[in-house]
Design an enzyme around this catalytic site. Structure first.
Site, PDB file in Angstrom:
ATOM      1  N   ARG A 147       0.818  -1.221   0.000  1.00  0.00           N
ATOM      2  CA  ARG A 147       0.000   0.000   0.000  1.00  0.00           C
ATOM      3  C   ARG A 147       0.848   1.266   0.000  1.00  0.00           C
ATOM      4  O   ARG A 147       0.311   2.375  -0.068  1.00  0.00           O
ATOM      5  CB  ARG A 147      -0.904   0.020   1.237  1.00  0.00           C
ATOM      6  CG  ARG A 147      -1.854  -1.147   1.357  1.00  0.00           C
ATOM      7  CD  ARG A 147      -2.512  -1.171   2.739  1.00  0.00           C
ATOM      8  NE  ARG A 147      -3.401  -0.042   2.926  1.00  0.00           N
ATOM      9  CZ  ARG A 147      -4.717  -0.096   2.807  1.00  0.00           C
ATOM     10  NH1 ARG A 147      -5.306  -1.229   2.483  1.00  0.00           N
ATOM     11  NH2 ARG A 147      -5.457   0.976   3.013  1.00  0.00           N
ATOM     12  N   TYR A 150       0.652   4.373  -2.471  1.00  0.00           N
ATOM     13  CA  TYR A 150      -0.382   5.388  -2.211  1.00  0.00           C
ATOM     14  C   TYR A 150      -0.090   6.158  -0.926  1.00  0.00           C
ATOM     15  O   TYR A 150      -0.063   7.392  -0.920  1.00  0.00           O
ATOM     16  CB  TYR A 150      -1.743   4.701  -2.120  1.00  0.00           C
ATOM     17  CG  TYR A 150      -2.916   5.648  -1.938  1.00  0.00           C
ATOM     18  CD1 TYR A 150      -3.271   6.538  -2.947  1.00  0.00           C
ATOM     19  CD2 TYR A 150      -3.667   5.642  -0.769  1.00  0.00           C
ATOM     20  CE1 TYR A 150      -4.350   7.408  -2.784  1.00  0.00           C
ATOM     21  CE2 TYR A 150      -4.744   6.494  -0.603  1.00  0.00           C
ATOM     22  CZ  TYR A 150      -5.081   7.378  -1.612  1.00  0.00           C
ATOM     23  OH  TYR A 150      -6.142   8.241  -1.453  1.00  0.00           O
ATOM     24  N   GLY A 153       3.194   8.064  -1.273  1.00  0.00           N
ATOM     25  CA  GLY A 153       3.028   9.056  -2.335  1.00  0.00           C
ATOM     26  C   GLY A 153       2.283  10.280  -1.831  1.00  0.00           C
ATOM     27  O   GLY A 153       2.668  11.426  -2.086  1.00  0.00           O
ATOM     28  N   ASN A 179     -12.694   7.881   4.766  1.00  0.00           N
ATOM     29  CA  ASN A 179     -13.578   7.105   3.886  1.00  0.00           C
ATOM     30  C   ASN A 179     -14.822   7.890   3.486  1.00  0.00           C
ATOM     31  O   ASN A 179     -15.604   8.295   4.351  1.00  0.00           O
ATOM     32  CB  ASN A 179     -14.017   5.815   4.581  1.00  0.00           C
ATOM     33  CG  ASN A 179     -12.878   4.838   4.742  1.00  0.00           C
ATOM     34  OD1 ASN A 179     -11.894   5.132   5.409  1.00  0.00           O
ATOM     35  ND2 ASN A 179     -13.004   3.675   4.132  1.00  0.00           N
ATOM     36  N   ASN A 195     -18.277  -2.166  -2.790  1.00  0.00           N
ATOM     37  CA  ASN A 195     -18.223  -3.631  -2.820  1.00  0.00           C
ATOM     38  C   ASN A 195     -19.481  -4.244  -2.206  1.00  0.00           C
ATOM     39  O   ASN A 195     -20.142  -5.087  -2.812  1.00  0.00           O
ATOM     40  CB  ASN A 195     -17.006  -4.125  -2.031  1.00  0.00           C
ATOM     41  CG  ASN A 195     -15.852  -4.510  -2.920  1.00  0.00           C
ATOM     42  OD1 ASN A 195     -15.853  -4.204  -4.109  1.00  0.00           O
ATOM     43  ND2 ASN A 195     -14.865  -5.151  -2.346  1.00  0.00           N
TER      44      ASN A 195
END
Length: 318
Positions: A147, A150, A153, A179, A195
């Site tokens: 991960r 991301y 970064g 979120n 999902n």
């Protein structure tokens, strides 16, 4: 800087994405001109189809890892894959998007002497050892994990933004997004809300990683965009970073059960091993946003989920 009239000419990178398209809608509603730049890696033209007849909207297919030469009054940098499925598909490009993209957009803002907004993420906190997470917490991130393209970064992008702020006196605004969910999420982005809803509507088993006891805080997209706009309009000497998210905390299992209830689905829960470095807790401390922006979420989870379910139901039927 082109500040010779009330109407602004605004650049939104990642403007065809989930958050970018909602932000573009709001900026157009305020009467501004918006240039939407997106390479359509995770964004989709479907999110902006309704805007093409608007004379104040312009779409430009562009990858922010390459320089962009425009004359604008304001820059919103939202370009980056934001779900594990998408950012792990090409992790090197994900890091380039965060780092090179920040360098290119900061360079443009420096030339134009215009304000620039950075959409950062709660993932800068990693798998946190502090709960809830405050802006002064430095995080617990694995720099070499799957991960990290991301997480690191986005951390590096924040570093660049604050170096430009200190070295070049650039007006920056940095938001750490927790979120967020709502209409226009990508149906196959691997994020937990999309999902669960897609699986429930199809009657497929709902996949839960671990035992579903890890927690998340879910913010409806309208609330988040309101936080964006308040942050960008805040005093110049307040660069952030600012947590923007809903402090209401739910386990993943609670979310799955709520989605099943709202959809009337007969889907069963299935359990899979936890992915590496998946955070066990995620909850924002939004004290700073309340004090500085007068902002806090208003949409309750059940109402936001209902709106999102209606969107995905129509999308799947189409």
């Amino acid at each position: 800087m082109r500040s010779y009239e009330v109407r602004k000419r605004i650049l939104v990178t990642g403007g065809a994405g989930f958050l970018g398209s909602h932000l573009t809608d709001r900026l157009l509603e305020q009467g501004h001109e918006v240039i939407c730049a997106d390479n359509l890696f995770t964004g989709t033209k479907r999110n902006i189809d309704h805007l093409h007849d608007n004379p104040r909207f312009e779409f430009m297919r562009h990858d922010v890892t390459f320089p962009l030469y425009l004359e604008v009054d304001e820059i919103w940098n939202l370009a980056c894959p934001a779900s594990p499925i998408h950012y792990s598909h090409d992790p090197v490009q994900t890091t380039k998007t965060s780092v090179h993209g920040a360098i290119n957009m900061l360079g443009l803002a420096k030339r134009l002497r215009c304000p620039i907004f950075q959409s950062s993420t709660s993932e800068v906190y990693g798998d946190p050892a502090v709960h809830p997470q405050r802006e002064d917490y430095w995080g617990n991130v694995n720099p070499i994990g799957p991960r990290s393209c991301y997480d690191e970064g986005k951390r590096c992008a924040e570093t660049l933004f604050f170096d430009y702020y200190r070295q070049h006196q650039l007006e920056i605004k940095v938001a750490r997004i927790f979120n967020t969910y709502g209409p226009r999420m990508h149906p196959n982005d691997g994020r937990v809300v999309s999902n669960f809803i897609v699986q429930a509507l199809r009657g497929d088993p709902i996949t839960i990683y671990g035992q579903g006891q890890q927690t998340r805080s879910f913010c409806y997209v309208d609330d988040l965009i309101d936080g964006f706009l308040r942050l960008m309009a805040s005093e110049p000497g307040f660069p952030g970073p600012v947590n923007l998210g809903n402090p209401g905390e739910f386990t993943i299992r609670e979310l799955a059960e709520k989605v099943i209830d709202l959809t009337g689905s007969k889907s069963q829960l299935v359990f899979r091993p936890l992915p590496q470095d998946d955070p066990m807790q995620r909850q924002p401390d939004i004290t700073l946003a309340r004090e500085k922006l007068g902002w806090e979420p208003k949409v309750q989870l059940e109402q936001g989920l209902q709106n999102t379910i209606e969107y995905f139901d129509a999308l799947l039927k189409a």
